[in-house]
Design a protein around this motif. Structure first.
Motif, PDB file in Angstrom:
ATOM      1  N   GLY A  43       0.544  -1.293  -0.013  1.00 62.72           N
ATOM      2  CA  GLY A  43       0.021   0.090  -0.070  1.00 62.72           C
ATOM      3  C   GLY A  43       0.953   1.203   0.021  1.00 62.72           C
ATOM      4  N   ASP A  44       1.981   1.149   0.634  1.00 52.21           N
ATOM      5  CA  ASP A  44       2.946   2.475   0.668  1.00 52.21           C
ATOM      6  C   ASP A  44       3.827   2.694  -0.601  1.00 52.21           C
ATOM      7  N   GLU A  45       3.410   1.645  -1.771  1.00 52.89           N
ATOM      8  CA  GLU A  45       4.280   2.033  -2.975  1.00 52.89           C
ATOM      9  C   GLU A  45       3.393   2.969  -3.918  1.00 52.89           C
ATOM     10  N   PRO A  46       4.004   3.463  -4.866  1.00 51.74           N
ATOM     11  CA  PRO A  46       3.544   4.536  -5.659  1.00 51.74           C
ATOM     12  C   PRO A  46       2.207   3.839  -6.339  1.00 51.74           C
ATOM     13  N   MET A  47       1.075   4.847  -6.466  1.00 46.11           N
ATOM     14  CA  MET A  47      -0.005   4.271  -7.426  1.00 46.11           C
ATOM     15  C   MET A  47       0.298   3.643  -8.509  1.00 46.11           C
ATOM     16  N   THR A  48      -0.480   2.859  -8.984  1.00 44.63           N
ATOM     17  CA  THR A  48      -0.302   1.888 -10.234  1.00 44.63           C
ATOM     18  C   THR A  48      -0.718   2.960 -11.511  1.00 44.63           C
ATOM     19  N   GLY A  49      -0.329   2.636 -12.664  1.00 45.90           N
ATOM     20  CA  GLY A  49      -0.714   3.441 -13.752  1.00 45.90           C
ATOM     21  C   GLY A  49      -2.294   3.410 -14.101  1.00 45.90           C
ATOM     22  N   ALA A  50      -2.967   2.352 -13.795  1.00 48.94           N
ATOM     23  CA  ALA A  50      -4.350   2.347 -13.698  1.00 48.94           C
ATOM     24  C   ALA A  50      -4.876   3.169 -12.889  1.00 48.94           C
ATOM     25  N   GLN A  51      -4.432   3.139 -11.485  1.00 52.31           N
ATOM     26  CA  GLN A  51      -5.095   4.090 -10.694  1.00 52.31           C
ATOM     27  C   GLN A  51      -4.654   5.523 -10.827  1.00 52.31           C
ATOM     28  N   HIS A  52      -3.490   5.698 -11.365  1.00 58.16           N
ATOM     29  CA  HIS A  52      -3.313   7.377 -11.706  1.00 58.16           C
ATOM     30  C   HIS A  52      -4.152   7.645 -12.881  1.00 58.16           C
ATOM     31  N   ASP A  60     -10.958  14.989 -12.334  1.00 54.90           N
ATOM     32  CA  ASP A  60     -11.461  15.959 -13.352  1.00 54.90           C
ATOM     33  C   ASP A  60     -12.826  16.070 -13.391  1.00 54.90           C
ATOM     34  N   GLU A  61     -13.606  15.036 -13.255  1.00 54.97           N
ATOM     35  CA  GLU A  61     -15.135  14.771 -13.329  1.00 54.97           C
ATOM     36  C   GLU A  61     -15.626  15.539 -11.991  1.00 54.97           C
ATOM     37  N   ALA A  62     -14.999  15.318 -10.904  1.00 57.42           N
ATOM     38  CA  ALA A  62     -15.389  15.650  -9.518  1.00 57.42           C
ATOM     39  C   ALA A  62     -14.888  17.269  -9.384  1.00 57.42           C
ATOM     40  N   LYS A  63     -14.228  17.691 -10.291  1.00 56.83           N
ATOM     41  CA  LYS A  63     -13.658  19.151 -10.197  1.00 56.83           C
ATOM     42  C   LYS A  63     -12.662  19.325  -8.925  1.00 56.83           C
ATOM     43  N   GLU A  64     -12.015  18.300  -8.434  1.00 56.45           N
ATOM     44  CA  GLU A  64     -11.089  18.351  -7.500  1.00 56.45           C
ATOM     45  C   GLU A  64      -9.589  18.014  -8.059  1.00 56.45           C
ATOM     46  N   GLU A  65      -8.885  18.718  -7.210  1.00 59.69           N
ATOM     47  CA  GLU A  65      -7.264  18.664  -7.566  1.00 59.69           C
ATOM     48  C   GLU A  65      -7.264  17.240  -7.621  1.00 59.69           C
ATOM     49  N   PHE A  66      -6.257  16.884  -8.574  1.00 55.72           N
ATOM     50  CA  PHE A  66      -5.521  15.556  -8.660  1.00 55.72           C
ATOM     51  C   PHE A  66      -4.241  15.548  -7.914  1.00 55.72           C
ATOM     52  N   ASP A  67      -4.098  14.718  -6.974  1.00 56.62           N
ATOM     53  CA  ASP A  67      -2.598  14.501  -6.147  1.00 56.62           C
ATOM     54  C   ASP A  67      -1.829  13.298  -6.770  1.00 56.62           C
ATOM     55  N   GLU A  68      -0.868  13.636  -7.610  1.00 61.07           N
ATOM     56  CA  GLU A  68      -0.044  12.633  -7.917  1.00 61.07           C
ATOM     57  C   GLU A  68       0.817  11.919  -6.994  1.00 61.07           C
ATOM     58  N   SER A  69       0.795  12.536  -5.718  1.00 66.29           N
ATOM     59  CA  SER A  69       1.775  11.913  -4.860  1.00 66.29           C
ATOM     60  C   SER A  69       1.256  10.767  -4.053  1.00 66.29           C
ATOM     61  N   LEU A  70      -0.197  10.433  -4.236  1.00 68.72           N
ATOM     62  CA  LEU A  70      -0.707   9.508  -3.432  1.00 68.72           C
ATOM     63  C   LEU A  70      -0.125   8.140  -3.717  1.00 68.72           C
ATOM     64  N   ASN A  71      -0.151   7.420  -2.554  1.00 69.19           N
ATOM     65  CA  ASN A  71       0.557   5.744  -2.741  1.00 69.19           C
ATOM     66  C   ASN A  71      -0.877   5.010  -3.136  1.00 69.19           C
ATOM     67  N   LYS A  72      -0.481   3.596  -3.392  1.00 65.37           N
ATOM     68  CA  LYS A  72      -1.551   2.620  -3.853  1.00 65.37           C
ATOM     69  C   LYS A  72      -2.798   2.724  -2.995  1.00 65.37           C
ATOM     70  N   ALA A  73      -2.795   2.705  -1.534  1.00 69.27           N
ATOM     71  CA  ALA A  73      -3.577   2.633  -0.388  1.00 69.27           C
ATOM     72  C   ALA A  73      -4.348   3.873  -0.555  1.00 69.27           C
ATOM     73  N   GLU A  74      -3.824   5.031  -0.686  1.00 69.08           N
ATOM     74  CA  GLU A  74      -4.172   6.334  -0.544  1.00 69.08           C
ATOM     75  C   GLU A  74      -5.164   6.605  -2.001  1.00 69.08           C
ATOM     76  N   ALA A  75      -4.580   6.208  -2.980  1.00 67.41           N
ATOM     77  CA  ALA A  75      -5.279   6.097  -4.334  1.00 67.41           C
ATOM     78  C   ALA A  75      -6.504   5.372  -4.164  1.00 67.41           C
TER      79      ALA A  75
END
Length: 90
Positions: A43-52, A60-75
């Motif tokens: 879970g602490d690894e970087p998010m996967t490409g699919a998650q990204h 974008d759809e929710a009009k929220e800022e996208f956080d690229e720094s999330l890990n797998k679990a957070e994503a």
């Protein structure tokens, strides 16, 4: 054993189609599809490409800022949150 048969403990069922066991509430024992992201060993690894990709779309759809720094679990948690917010994937 069918999904209607209890094991010796009286609370687990085996699905002949998948080999998974479920309890009386329908939770799949041994399945990682329902495992809490906080319990993921990776879970602490970087998010996967699919998650990204999916998280970017949902953000974008929710009009929220996208956080690229999330890990797998957070994503995963953010995806669940945004799916509920947008009505996607439910």
């Amino acid at each position: 054993m069918t999904t209607e048969d209890k094991d010796q403990t009286g609370d687990l069922f085996e699905d002949n189609n998948t080999g998974n066991t479920t309890n009386e509430t329908g939770d799949v024992k041994g399945s990682n599809t329902e495992k809490d992201p906080d319990d993921w060993t990776t879970g602490d690894e970087p998010m996967t490409g699919a998650q990204h990709s999916y998280l970017k779309t949902l953000s974008d759809e929710a009009k929220e800022e996208f956080d690229e720094s999330l890990n797998k679990a957070e994503a995963s948690k953010k995806i669940d949150e945004l799916q509920h917010k947008t009505g996607r994937g439910l």
